[in-house]
Scaffold this active site. Structure first.
Site, PDB file in Angstrom:
ATOM      1  N   HIS A 226       0.800  -1.225   0.000  1.00 18.91           N
ATOM      2  CA  HIS A 226       0.000   0.000   0.000  1.00 18.91           C
ATOM      3  C   HIS A 226       0.832   1.274   0.000  1.00 18.91           C
ATOM      4  CE1 HIS A 226       0.952  -0.048   4.292  1.00 18.91           C
ATOM      5  NE2 HIS A 226       0.672   1.229   4.285  1.00 18.91           N
TER       6      HIS A 226
HETATM    7  C1  UD1 Z   1      -2.471   4.906   6.124  1.00 15.15           C
HETATM    8  C2  UD1 Z   1      -1.296   5.309   7.016  1.00 15.15           C
HETATM    9  C3  UD1 Z   1      -0.213   4.247   6.957  1.00 15.15           C
HETATM   10  C4  UD1 Z   1      -0.767   2.870   7.279  1.00 15.15           C
HETATM   11  C5  UD1 Z   1      -1.934   2.580   6.341  1.00 15.15           C
HETATM   12  C6  UD1 Z   1      -2.533   1.222   6.618  1.00 15.15           C
HETATM   13  C7  UD1 Z   1      -0.816   7.732   7.209  1.00 15.15           C
HETATM   14  C8  UD1 Z   1       0.120   8.784   6.807  1.00 15.15           C
HETATM   15  N1  UD1 Z   1      -0.685   6.559   6.552  1.00 15.15           N
HETATM   16  O1  UD1 Z   1      -2.052   4.933   4.785  1.00 15.15           O
HETATM   17  O2  UD1 Z   1       0.794   4.559   7.906  1.00 15.15           O
HETATM   18  O3  UD1 Z   1       0.244   1.889   7.101  1.00 15.15           O
HETATM   19  O4  UD1 Z   1      -2.923   3.606   6.514  1.00 15.15           O
HETATM   20  O5  UD1 Z   1      -3.685   1.001   5.910  1.00 15.15           O
HETATM   21  O6  UD1 Z   1      -1.655   7.945   8.045  1.00 15.15           O
HETATM   22  N2  UD1 Z   1      -9.277   4.639   1.328  1.00 15.15           N
HETATM   23  C9  UD1 Z   1     -10.474   3.992   1.134  1.00 15.15           C
HETATM   24  N3  UD1 Z   1     -11.125   3.529   2.218  1.00 15.15           N
HETATM   25  C10 UD1 Z   1     -10.642   3.695   3.481  1.00 15.15           C
HETATM   26  C11 UD1 Z   1      -9.419   4.364   3.644  1.00 15.15           C
HETATM   27  C12 UD1 Z   1      -8.743   4.812   2.564  1.00 15.15           C
HETATM   28  O7  UD1 Z   1     -10.942   3.823   0.020  1.00 15.15           O
HETATM   29  O8  UD1 Z   1     -11.283   3.259   4.445  1.00 15.15           O
HETATM   30  C13 UD1 Z   1      -8.546   5.148   0.158  1.00 15.15           C
HETATM   31  C14 UD1 Z   1      -8.444   6.663   0.223  1.00 15.15           C
HETATM   32  O9  UD1 Z   1      -9.429   7.228  -0.549  1.00 15.15           O
HETATM   33  C15 UD1 Z   1      -7.086   6.959  -0.313  1.00 15.15           C
HETATM   34  C16 UD1 Z   1      -6.316   5.670  -0.123  1.00 15.15           C
HETATM   35  O10 UD1 Z   1      -7.227   4.673   0.238  1.00 15.15           O
HETATM   36  O11 UD1 Z   1      -7.113   7.233  -1.667  1.00 15.15           O
HETATM   37  C17 UD1 Z   1      -5.227   5.823   0.910  1.00 15.15           C
HETATM   38  O12 UD1 Z   1      -5.745   6.119   2.187  1.00 15.15           O
HETATM   39  P1  UD1 Z   1      -4.987   7.073   3.222  1.00 15.15           P
HETATM   40  O13 UD1 Z   1      -5.749   7.083   4.481  1.00 15.15           O
HETATM   41  O14 UD1 Z   1      -4.656   8.352   2.576  1.00 15.15           O
HETATM   42  O15 UD1 Z   1      -3.586   6.402   3.513  1.00 15.15           O
HETATM   43  P2  UD1 Z   1      -3.097   4.891   3.560  1.00 15.15           P
HETATM   44  O16 UD1 Z   1      -2.324   4.638   2.315  1.00 15.15           O
HETATM   45  O17 UD1 Z   1      -4.219   3.968   3.886  1.00 15.15           O
END
Ligand code: UD1
Length: 387
Positions: A226
């Site tokens: 991820h």
């Molecule tokens: C976050 C954490 C990371 C952790 C990871 C585990 C930070 C800086 N990063 O990264 O340390 O290892 O979580 O999962 O806080 N999204 C969904 N549904 C959700 C959550 C996210 O669709 O429930 C999508 C969002 O729209 C986004 C992407 O996933 O485009 C990334 O989500 P984001 O929360 O920005 O960071 P992670 O990569 O999940």
């Protein structure tokens, strides 16, 4: 005493669960012995909002519903942190806690520690002192700022204490408590073991396709990915997908639990259909805690860029290829007795280590104080804190 815990993203949930259970037990004991109780308020920023990324963990780990959900959701880092700070300020001003406890290195951790300190509220950081040295990782920035501001730094291992000392942190702020996530692993091992691997796969497959029997005898590799450095660039993700499809999937089934960010990027780069249609690659939704633990217990090998899985592999002994160039968790590496080796995203290196690691036996290791009792030490450190 009033404590507010702030969580936001999936890796926080398995850390807050044992802390809440420990407070519950402490309060029950206090009823008979001593009237001092701990009031605990759980705040969820809402950074992870999908049922599979959030609700499933609350239910599986018996975490009570968040008292307050800020509903922040997706956004740039500045948006997530900024909106969380604005909302947290109101919560902290209203609730006036004695302590704000933050976990790990996600955006909620940073937002809560900065907001609390500006209001002169004490901050306790659970999982302090980890350092990758890589300022391109958003999590490293979150760790540095949080540790700089926290009054009480609870570390998972002794290497983290050294990191803090090198940064000039005084001993009086540091306590070595062990790894709180392992409390959750130990509490849930038996329940996970009872699940059926076939059933987990069937239930979570993104697109139904026939699969050859995957049984308990380690006939599969388990994979998660991820990190932006691995999934946000086509020139990194595409060769990786080709390598998995052309060289691995024919030898060993791959169960790939796809993070929402990764799903989005695979689609953007037109790789999604290829992965879905490759025999031997089974794309599954983000897994609930017990399903992931069960698969980890029985995988032949793990491929991941997750910090938490690196740690769980160490305790379970699952040989792990960590798809990063550095780690803030060196204690999980083979040279420190762990199960993991860094392979970055270079295909030659992954191929070489994959072939060498495939035949390694499971070798579970238990770093000092990764004993399932870390949450108790966290609570005692807070209760016993003196200026
Ligand atoms: C976050 C954490 C990371 C952790 C990871 C585990 C930070 C800086 N990063 O990264 O340390 O290892 O979580 O999962 O806080 N999204 C969904 N549904 C959700 C959550 C996210 O669709 O429930 C999508 C969002 O729209 C986004 C992407 O996933 O485009 C990334 O989500 P984001 O929360 O920005 O960071 P992670 O990569 O999940």
């Amino acid at each position: 005493m009033k404590i507010i815990s702030v969580v936001g993203a999936r890796p926080n949930f398995m850390k807050v669960a044992p802390f809440i259970h420990t407070i519950h037990t402490f309060n029950e004991q206090q009823v008979t012995s001593n009237p001092e109780r701990v009031t605990h308020i759980l705040v969820h920023t809402g950074q992870h909002y999908d049922d599979r990324m959030s609700k499933a963990f609350f239910e599986a780990l018996n975490i009570p519903d968040a008292d307050i959900n800020l509903g922040i959701g997706s956004g740039s880092h500045a948006e997530q942190v900024g909106q969380s700070m604005i909302a947290l300020e109101k919560v902290f001003e209203t609730e006036k806690p004695d302590w704000v406890v933050v976990y790990g290195d996600v955006n909620a951790t940073l937002a809560a520690s900065v907001t609390a300190k500006k209001l002169h509220i004490r901050v306790c950081h659970v999982e302090a002192g980890l350092r990758s040295g890589d300022l391109k990782m958003p999590e490293e920035i979150n760790r540095l700022v949080t540790d700089r501001l926290s009054d009480l730094l609870l570390t998972p291992d002794r290497l983290s204490i050294e990191n803090l000392k090198l940064e000039g942190v005084s001993d009086s702020r540091i306590r070595f408590v062990g790894n709180i996530m392992i409390d959750t692993l130990e509490a849930n091992r038996e329940k996970a073991e009872q699940l059926s691997i076939q059933h987990i796969i069937k239930k979570n497959l993104i697109v139904l396709k026939p699969f050859s029997p995957i049984n308990e005898n380690q006939h599969f590799a388990l994979m998660t990915l991820h990190r932006p450095s691995n999934v946000d660039h086509k020139d990194v993700l595409e060769p990786l997908v080709h390598f998995l499809s052309n060289e691995i999937a024919g030898k060993l089934n791959i169960i790939w639990a796809v993070h929402p960010r990764t799903e989005k990027q695979l689609k953007t780069f037109n790789l999604w259909d290829k992965v879905l249609s490759t025999p031997g690659i089974y794309l599954v939704h983000p897994l609930d805690y017990h399903s992931m633990l069960k698969l980890n217990m029985h995988a032949r090998i793990m491929l991941t860029d997750s910090g938490g899985l690196q740690e769980e592999c160490t305790v379970l002994g699952t040989p792990c290829l960590t798809m990063r160039w550095n780690t803030e968790r060196p204690i999980t590496l083979r040279e420190h007795g762990g199960a993991s080796v860094l392979v970055g995203n270079n295909i030659d290196r992954i191929r070489k280590e994959f072939n060498e690691t495939l035949n390694k036996n499971r070798n579970p290791e238990r770093p000092e104080l990764w004993d399932g009792k870390t949450a108790e030490r966290c609570l005692q450190a807070i209760l016993g804190y003196k200026l």
